[in-house]
Design an enzyme around this catalytic site. Structure first.
Site, mmCIF file in Angstrom:
data_model
loop_
_atom_site.group_PDB
_atom_site.id
_atom_site.type_symbol
_atom_site.label_atom_id
_atom_site.label_comp_id
_atom_site.label_asym_id
_atom_site.label_seq_id
_atom_site.Cartn_x
_atom_site.Cartn_y
_atom_site.Cartn_z
ATOM 1 C CE1 TYR A 189 -3.380 2.836 0.497
ATOM 2 C CE2 TYR A 189 -1.983 3.550 2.312
ATOM 3 C CZ TYR A 189 -3.016 3.796 1.427
ATOM 4 O OH TYR A 189 -3.662 4.996 1.470
ATOM 5 C CG HIS A 223 -4.291 14.019 -1.510
ATOM 6 N ND1 HIS A 223 -4.533 13.334 -2.675
ATOM 7 C CD2 HIS A 223 -4.577 13.144 -0.501
ATOM 8 C CE1 HIS A 223 -4.940 12.108 -2.393
ATOM 9 N NE2 HIS A 223 -4.988 11.977 -1.077
ATOM 10 C CG ASN A 229 -0.464 9.098 5.537
ATOM 11 O OD1 ASN A 229 -1.519 9.479 6.013
ATOM 12 N ND2 ASN A 229 -0.368 7.997 4.820
ATOM 13 C CE1 TYR A 284 -17.799 30.618 46.525
ATOM 14 C CE2 TYR A 284 -18.558 29.416 44.586
ATOM 15 C CZ TYR A 284 -18.600 29.632 45.953
ATOM 16 O OH TYR A 284 -19.419 28.873 46.743
ATOM 17 N NE ARG A 315 -14.491 32.453 49.328
ATOM 18 C CZ ARG A 315 -15.620 31.768 49.520
ATOM 19 N NH1 ARG A 315 -15.587 30.574 50.082
ATOM 20 N NH2 ARG A 315 -16.780 32.273 49.167
ATOM 21 C CG PHE A 355 -3.228 7.908 9.187
ATOM 22 C CD1 PHE A 355 -4.566 7.859 9.541
ATOM 23 C CD2 PHE A 355 -2.702 6.854 8.461
ATOM 24 C CE1 PHE A 355 -5.363 6.798 9.190
ATOM 25 C CE2 PHE A 355 -3.502 5.769 8.104
ATOM 26 C CZ PHE A 355 -4.847 5.747 8.472
ATOM 27 C CD GLU A 369 -9.361 8.518 4.308
ATOM 28 O OE1 GLU A 369 -9.883 9.650 4.274
ATOM 29 O OE2 GLU A 369 -8.451 8.159 3.550
#
Length: 509
Positions: free
Chosen positions: A53, A83, A195, A280, A283, A329, A414
């Site tokens: 792959y 991409h 990646n 608060y 404090r 990834f 994915e």
């Protein structure tokens, strides 16, 4: 600045902080043989002519498509170009530099199978100030930060744009002017560069570093507000916090005691003040700020691991000539860390705004209304508090966890993603909002202390007041407020407030 020598897998967070601040980067030469052996392992794997792959197959849903040896270079180039699909404003250059350095440290561990020449080009671009233009939107934080890293990689192959010391130029032109030949991608190299979680991690680290500055500054402004309101320091007594055993709370209380030590303002009201308890926001500062410190430290640990890790896929194990496909990834650790930082930044700003609101309210602070000597004719700090409230509300909306969201991509290959990228991207905007809130509190607390003259606070807090008064005079009559706020914001943003206090304060990393 002196160079940061990147030691792949073993670079501490302070060094990544220096890179974010602009320090130049060099790669430890000891990593070069490891890189070369990883590249040779890819060659040996290819020689077996088995489908692996990302090396001789398609990507994602197209992993079953076998690619001929003659097309491997085209495969990697096409991957990068296809991409590079980001949108939005360019990523800030300090974040891109950090992203490039993170990718450099990852590739240099030899598990990505890239050649030494590829790593060298990335290093030389950093050294020459050649910073790719990377659109900030488009990553879902799984399968790597694909779109942003593709834009970074485009610059290496002479595509896209690069910011240079002489301005923005087409990438091919910028590389040529620097005497750097564009990269011709070898097998797996495009995938190795795309990646990874380096975009998300860079943004998250930037948010972490800004959050630490905010945390330390807010301890100082919180102590100054306590002085302005003549609040009690009894809630900071170490015996209280030792019983709870929360480390951050113990440290925050100690810092507040140290900041107020020796204050004549504090001493003046120990016997005469009829108030039993403070609100608060005064404090409970150790409890709130201490919890934020602990959360930020947990995020820092996660991001320290991620910065030094390898989040490529597949991973090359040169000793066995094996390529293993997994899921490093997936940026879930970064997404969780970014969510934690967002919560801390939100709460740091939130309690600061409550102290500010307390100071402008005469019923709570005992000070003139809205911190002006002549309220009514003058509005004083009325609207700066409204601005702070608006910014805190905006941060509350942005603090919703990003990591709980997921949307399937790549034809359901994915099918669970982290959303780490936009979880990390929001942090700088949130930090800027909190910076403005703390800057307004700084002005208000200094103004409140002015009403106690001739009494003075501690040496550390008086040094901070002097810093403020060098740029912003005390507010008597109403005047244009925006320049005062900008000056105070700059003191917070640059770390000048922390430097002026000159005390060791709890650190995140």
């Amino acid at each position: 600045m002196s160079h940061v020598v990147l030691k792949p897998g073993d670079t501490p967070l302070p060094e990544w902080r220096r890179i974010y601040a602009g320090a130049p980067v060099r790669l430890d030469p000891a990593s070069l043989p490891v890189i070369a052996e990883g590249a040779r392992a890819v060659e040996r794997i290819l020689a077996r002519h088995e489908p692996v792959y990302g090396i001789n197959t398609g990507f994602g849903k197209l992993a079953s498509v076998r690619i001929d040896d003659a097309d491997l270079e085209t495969l990697q180039r096409n991957l990068v170009l296809s991409h590079a699909a980001g949108v939005g404003e360019p990523t800030p250059k300090p974040v891109v530099c950090l992203m490039m350095a993170l990718k450099l440290g990852s590739l240099a561990q030899g598990a990505s199978g890239v050649r030494p020449a590829t790593v060298e080009l990335l290093e030389r671009m950093l050294g020459a100030g050649l910073i790719p233009v990377v659109p900030a939107q488009g990553s879902v934080g799984a399968s790597g930060d694909l779109a942003p890293l593709a834009h970074m990689t485009c610059a290496l192959i002479g595509e896209g744009e690069i910011d240079t010391p002489a301005g923005r130029r087409p990438a091919a032109e910028a590389l040529r002017a620097a005497g750097l030949p564009p990269l011709v991608l070898g097998p797996k190299e495009g995938l190795a560069l795309l990646n990874g979680t380096q975009f998300s991690t860079a943004y998250a680290l930037a948010g972490l570093f800004e959050a630490e500055r905010l945390f330390q500054t807010a301890l100082i402004t919180g102590a100054l507000s306590t002085e302005a309101a003549k609040g009690s320091d009894a809630p900071f007594d170490p015996r209280i916090h030792a019983l709870r055993r929360q480390p951050g709370q113990i440290e925050a209380a100690a810092a507040l005691r140290q900041l107020m030590a020796g204050s004549a303002i504090r001493a003046s009201h120990l016997k005469d003040d009829e108030r039993i308890q403070d609100p608060y926001c005064l404090r409970c500062q150790p409890q709130v700020m201490g919890a934020a410190l602990d959360v930020l430290r947990q995020a820092a640990q996660t991001l320290g691991f991620e910065a030094n890790g390898v989040s490529d896929n597949p991973l090359i194990f040169a000793g066995e000539d094996v390529a293993l496909s997994g899921g490093n990834f997936h940026a879930e650790p970064v997404a969780f860390a970014a969510d934690m930082i967002a919560l801390a930044v939100c709460e740091i700003g939130s309690i600061a705004e409550r102290r500010l609101a307390m100071l402008v309210d005469p019923a709570l602070s005992g000070l003139p209304a809205f911190l002006t000597p002549r309220p009514g004719l003058n509005s004083g700090f009325m609207i700066p508090q409204v601005t702070a409230a608006a910014l805190v509300s905006e941060n509350k909306q942005r603090a919703h966890p990003a990591s709980v969201d997921s949307i399937p991509t790549s034809a359901n290959q994915e099918d669970h993603v982290s959303m780490a990228a936009h979880g990390a991207r929001r942090l700088l905007a949130m930090a800027e909002n909190a910076t403005a809130v703390i800057g307004i509190e700084l002005l208000a607390a200094a103004q409140g202390c002015d009403f106690h003259a001739p009494l003075q606070s501690s040496d550390a807090l008086e040094a901070v007041r002097k810093l403020v008064r060098r740029s912003v005079p005390a507010l008597d009559l109403d005047r244009l407020f925006h320049p005062d706020m900008e000056a105070a914001n700059a003191m917070v943003r640059t770390g000048a407030v922390v430097s002026a206090a000159a005390l060791p304060l709890p650190a995140v990393a």
